[in-house]
Design a protein around this motif. Sequence first.
Motif, mmCIF file in Angstrom:
data_model
loop_
_atom_site.group_PDB
_atom_site.id
_atom_site.type_symbol
_atom_site.label_atom_id
_atom_site.label_comp_id
_atom_site.label_asym_id
_atom_site.label_seq_id
_atom_site.Cartn_x
_atom_site.Cartn_y
_atom_site.Cartn_z
ATOM 1 N N GLU A 182 54.605 25.769 91.081
ATOM 2 C CA GLU A 182 55.217 26.048 89.783
ATOM 3 C C GLU A 182 56.417 25.139 89.523
ATOM 4 O OE1 GLU A 182 54.102 30.834 89.588
ATOM 5 O OE2 GLU A 182 56.072 30.181 90.286
ATOM 6 N N THR A 183 57.213 24.913 90.564
ATOM 7 C CA THR A 183 58.372 24.029 90.428
ATOM 8 C C THR A 183 57.929 22.607 90.147
ATOM 9 O OG1 THR A 183 59.707 25.405 91.908
ATOM 10 C CG2 THR A 183 60.418 23.120 91.591
ATOM 11 N N TYR A 184 56.930 22.147 90.875
ATOM 12 C CA TYR A 184 56.429 20.790 90.681
ATOM 13 C C TYR A 184 55.887 20.602 89.273
ATOM 14 C CZ TYR A 184 56.657 20.263 95.792
ATOM 15 O OH TYR A 184 57.067 20.190 97.095
ATOM 16 N N LYS A 185 55.123 21.567 88.808
ATOM 17 C CA LYS A 185 54.567 21.500 87.444
ATOM 18 C C LYS A 185 55.693 21.373 86.428
ATOM 19 C CE LYS A 185 53.664 24.406 83.624
ATOM 20 N NZ LYS A 185 52.500 23.964 82.963
ATOM 21 N N THR A 186 56.705 22.221 86.575
ATOM 22 C CA THR A 186 57.821 22.236 85.627
ATOM 23 C C THR A 186 58.593 20.926 85.665
ATOM 24 O OG1 THR A 186 58.010 24.635 85.973
ATOM 25 C CG2 THR A 186 59.860 23.526 84.910
#
Length: 259
Positions: A182-186
């Motif tokens: 989720e962090t990477y996507k954001t």
Amino acid sequence: MSIETQPRSVSQTQQYEKCGWQYYLQRVERVTPRPAAWSHHGTAFHSAAEAFELSGRTLTVKDVVELFSDSYSASVSASLAKEPNTDRWLSANGTGSEDIARRYHLGQAQTARYVEWAQEHQPEIWATPAGPLPLAVELEFMVELGGVKVRGFIDQLTVEPDGSLRVRDLKTGSMKSKFQLETYKTAVEKIYGVEVNRGDWYLAKRGGLSRPVKLDQVTEETVGERFAVMDAGVKRGDFPAKPGFSCRFCDVSHACSFK
């Protein structure tokens, strides 16, 4: 740079959430952690896979396995120089010395399998529009989320058939973090303005991918909130201990009074 002002990361945040006292011992008190062969195994596997991808997948299986072997041996040797007593090494399977030897051969087999899998199944790695690397492999980022500077490295970004990107994390162990994806996507969407709707893990134990994780509903606000809560806790000096089963795998438990 002090612990209060340094950038945060997924690993910092998850460690703090799992046990604030482990975070304190390792990152504030700077307790020397006990070594573990699984850490060297994971690092060497990542290095070998990175070299293979950055070569345009031209390296042979033998070449990549040799890279793993050299990296693993060098890092294990460095740790043995600091802690020669392998009985003090962390191990989930057998003694420390047994685990060191086992993971050398296991990592070689997993590295060979990755090359074979990638040549047959791996989609195109995204070419970054700018940066020190031509391909999105071990892609470093720094971004503000929830008012907190967050730093990290994305193992891989691959191109989907519709032109969007997929975030991928390589795992030699069992722990998988949806928060990491989720962090990477954001971060990718915020920095590069591209769409990331899915993520997954390459599982070295199985030699293939996990089921895809839907990320299209993930918001920057939700991800940023976890970093903000962790950052606030560190800044106010709040490091709650959470002793339990995971203490047996804690690399600073030898300095902990709560275990």
